[in-house]
Scaffold this motif. Structure first.
Motif, PDB file in Angstrom:
ATOM      1  N   MET A  11      45.086  48.929  36.427  1.00 46.88           N
ATOM      2  CA  MET A  11      44.596  47.736  37.047  1.00 46.88           C
ATOM      3  C   MET A  11      43.034  47.930  37.032  1.00 46.88           C
ATOM      4  N   SER A  12      42.542  48.692  36.361  1.00 44.75           N
ATOM      5  CA  SER A  12      40.830  49.219  36.495  1.00 44.75           C
ATOM      6  C   SER A  12      40.243  48.459  35.297  1.00 44.75           C
ATOM      7  N   GLN A  13      39.420  47.622  35.767  1.00 44.36           N
ATOM      8  CA  GLN A  13      38.425  47.098  34.779  1.00 44.36           C
ATOM      9  C   GLN A  13      37.145  46.824  35.801  1.00 44.36           C
ATOM     10  N   PRO A  14      36.033  46.792  34.957  1.00 42.38           N
ATOM     11  CA  PRO A  14      34.945  46.560  35.851  1.00 42.38           C
ATOM     12  C   PRO A  14      34.819  45.198  36.492  1.00 42.38           C
ATOM     13  N   ALA A  15      34.451  45.161  37.539  1.00 43.24           N
ATOM     14  CA  ALA A  15      34.353  43.858  38.617  1.00 43.24           C
ATOM     15  C   ALA A  15      33.477  42.696  37.680  1.00 43.24           C
ATOM     16  N   THR A  16      34.035  41.487  37.854  1.00 45.27           N
ATOM     17  CA  THR A  16      33.250  40.434  37.388  1.00 45.27           C
ATOM     18  C   THR A  16      32.266  39.828  38.268  1.00 45.27           C
ATOM     19  N   GLU A  17      31.155  39.016  38.013  1.00 44.05           N
ATOM     20  CA  GLU A  17      30.136  38.486  38.859  1.00 44.05           C
ATOM     21  C   GLU A  17      30.951  37.267  39.144  1.00 44.05           C
ATOM     22  N   LEU A  18      31.240  36.932  40.317  1.00 43.30           N
ATOM     23  CA  LEU A  18      31.878  35.758  40.968  1.00 43.30           C
ATOM     24  C   LEU A  18      31.047  34.905  41.637  1.00 43.30           C
ATOM     25  N   ALA A  19      31.700  33.589  41.710  1.00 44.69           N
ATOM     26  CA  ALA A  19      30.959  32.365  42.321  1.00 44.69           C
ATOM     27  C   ALA A  19      31.451  32.754  44.119  1.00 44.69           C
ATOM     28  N   PRO A  20      30.692  32.332  44.954  1.00 42.94           N
ATOM     29  CA  PRO A  20      31.086  32.303  46.188  1.00 42.94           C
ATOM     30  C   PRO A  20      32.499  31.717  46.484  1.00 42.94           C
ATOM     31  N   PRO A  21      33.376  32.022  47.146  1.00 40.81           N
ATOM     32  CA  PRO A  21      34.791  31.827  47.466  1.00 40.81           C
ATOM     33  C   PRO A  21      34.670  30.406  48.041  1.00 40.81           C
ATOM     34  N   LYS A  22      35.545  29.606  47.492  1.00 38.05           N
ATOM     35  CA  LYS A  22      35.750  28.097  47.892  1.00 38.05           C
ATOM     36  C   LYS A  22      37.035  28.023  49.033  1.00 38.05           C
ATOM     37  N   ASP A  23      36.861  27.203  49.821  1.00 37.06           N
ATOM     38  CA  ASP A  23      38.158  26.949  50.639  1.00 37.06           C
ATOM     39  C   ASP A  23      38.737  25.339  50.560  1.00 37.06           C
ATOM     40  N   ASP A  24      38.888  24.989  49.300  1.00 33.24           N
ATOM     41  CA  ASP A  24      39.452  23.621  48.956  1.00 33.24           C
ATOM     42  C   ASP A  24      40.664  23.768  49.220  1.00 33.24           C
ATOM     43  N   PRO A  25      41.411  22.850  49.865  1.00 30.72           N
ATOM     44  CA  PRO A  25      42.862  22.745  50.165  1.00 30.72           C
ATOM     45  C   PRO A  25      43.556  22.505  48.950  1.00 30.72           C
ATOM     46  N   PHE A  26      44.593  23.045  48.882  1.00 28.29           N
ATOM     47  CA  PHE A  26      45.663  22.532  47.843  1.00 28.29           C
ATOM     48  C   PHE A  26      46.871  22.667  48.451  1.00 28.29           C
ATOM     49  N   THR A  27      47.921  21.515  48.380  1.00 29.19           N
ATOM     50  CA  THR A  27      49.270  21.482  48.674  1.00 29.19           C
ATOM     51  C   THR A  27      50.045  22.261  47.562  1.00 29.19           C
ATOM     52  N   VAL A  28      51.130  22.464  47.803  1.00 29.06           N
ATOM     53  CA  VAL A  28      52.010  23.227  46.927  1.00 29.06           C
ATOM     54  C   VAL A  28      52.370  22.489  45.585  1.00 29.06           C
ATOM     55  N   ASP A  58      48.824  44.016  48.481  1.00 24.89           N
ATOM     56  CA  ASP A  58      47.529  44.104  48.898  1.00 24.89           C
ATOM     57  C   ASP A  58      46.559  44.573  47.603  1.00 24.89           C
ATOM     58  N   ASP A  59      47.035  45.492  46.967  1.00 22.16           N
ATOM     59  CA  ASP A  59      46.389  45.938  45.789  1.00 22.16           C
ATOM     60  C   ASP A  59      46.274  44.736  44.702  1.00 22.16           C
ATOM     61  N   TRP A  60      47.025  44.145  44.560  1.00 22.50           N
ATOM     62  CA  TRP A  60      47.130  42.816  43.545  1.00 22.50           C
ATOM     63  C   TRP A  60      45.878  41.845  43.942  1.00 22.50           C
ATOM     64  N   PHE A  61      46.043  41.561  45.344  1.00 19.85           N
ATOM     65  CA  PHE A  61      45.042  40.684  45.803  1.00 19.85           C
ATOM     66  C   PHE A  61      43.647  41.235  45.788  1.00 19.85           C
ATOM     67  N   ALA A  62      43.786  42.583  46.116  1.00 20.30           N
ATOM     68  CA  ALA A  62      42.050  43.285  45.640  1.00 20.30           C
ATOM     69  C   ALA A  62      42.004  43.107  44.262  1.00 20.30           C
ATOM     70  N   PHE A  63      42.685  43.365  43.469  1.00 14.29           N
ATOM     71  CA  PHE A  63      42.309  43.256  42.089  1.00 14.29           C
ATOM     72  C   PHE A  63      41.912  41.645  41.528  1.00 14.29           C
ATOM     73  N   PHE A  64      42.733  40.589  41.921  1.00 18.51           N
ATOM     74  CA  PHE A  64      42.322  39.414  41.804  1.00 18.51           C
ATOM     75  C   PHE A  64      41.228  38.941  42.377  1.00 18.51           C
ATOM     76  N   SER A  65      40.698  39.439  43.481  1.00 12.63           N
ATOM     77  CA  SER A  65      39.545  39.112  44.378  1.00 12.63           C
ATOM     78  C   SER A  65      38.200  39.649  43.592  1.00 12.63           C
ATOM     79  N   LYS A  66      38.390  40.806  43.007  1.00 17.21           N
ATOM     80  CA  LYS A  66      37.270  41.490  42.229  1.00 17.21           C
ATOM     81  C   LYS A  66      37.041  40.740  40.812  1.00 17.21           C
ATOM     82  N   ARG A  67      38.136  39.944  40.331  1.00 20.02           N
ATOM     83  CA  ARG A  67      37.973  39.395  38.724  1.00 20.02           C
ATOM     84  C   ARG A  67      37.902  38.033  38.755  1.00 20.02           C
TER      85      ARG A  67
END
Length: 117
Positions: free
Chosen positions: A1-18, A95-104
């Motif tokens: 699961m290790s790759q360099p982190a990507t430069e990301l936009a600030p997180p958005k809080d837009d609501p999505f229904t299922v 939690d590890d998957w969440f961290a992985f996605f959050s960085k990429r």
């Protein structure tokens, strides 16, 4: 699961229904591909070759598949948002998957109609 982190936009809080989230599964080439984890919606469109239709992780798209990620499962019956029954080691995996996605991948919103989040 290790790759360099990507430069990301600030997180958005837009609501999505299922229901809305279901439309972001990459079925059409001009639609973004979203994966939700623990109620946060990630844009994985840049990895269409991994998450697009017919690809290895397409099963996670257009939904919150937190339980399956925690279990390390690709089974349809595990592709659920409810991760309340995961044990400690499975929660660590999630939690590890969440961290992985959050960085990429950019966070584009949150799922609003899930009671466990």
């Amino acid at each position: 699961m290790s790759q360099p982190a990507t430069e990301l936009a600030p997180p958005k809080d837009d609501p999505f229904t299922v229901e809305q989230l279901k439309h972001f599964d990459g079925a059409t080439p001009d639609t973004p591909i979203y994966v939700a984890i623990k109620g946060k919606v990630f844009d994985v469109s840049e990895r269409r070759n991994t998450y697009g239709p017919g690809c290895s992780y397409h099963c996670f798209t257009g939904k919150d598949a937190s339980r399956a990620l925690g279990l390390g499962s690709l089974k349809e019956e595990d592709l659920l948002a409810d991760y309340s029954t995961l044990d400690g080691s499975q929660m660590k995996v999630l939690d590890d998957w969440f961290a992985f996605f959050s960085k990429r991948y950019n966070i584009v919103g949150r799922v609003i109609d899930q009671s466990n989040l």
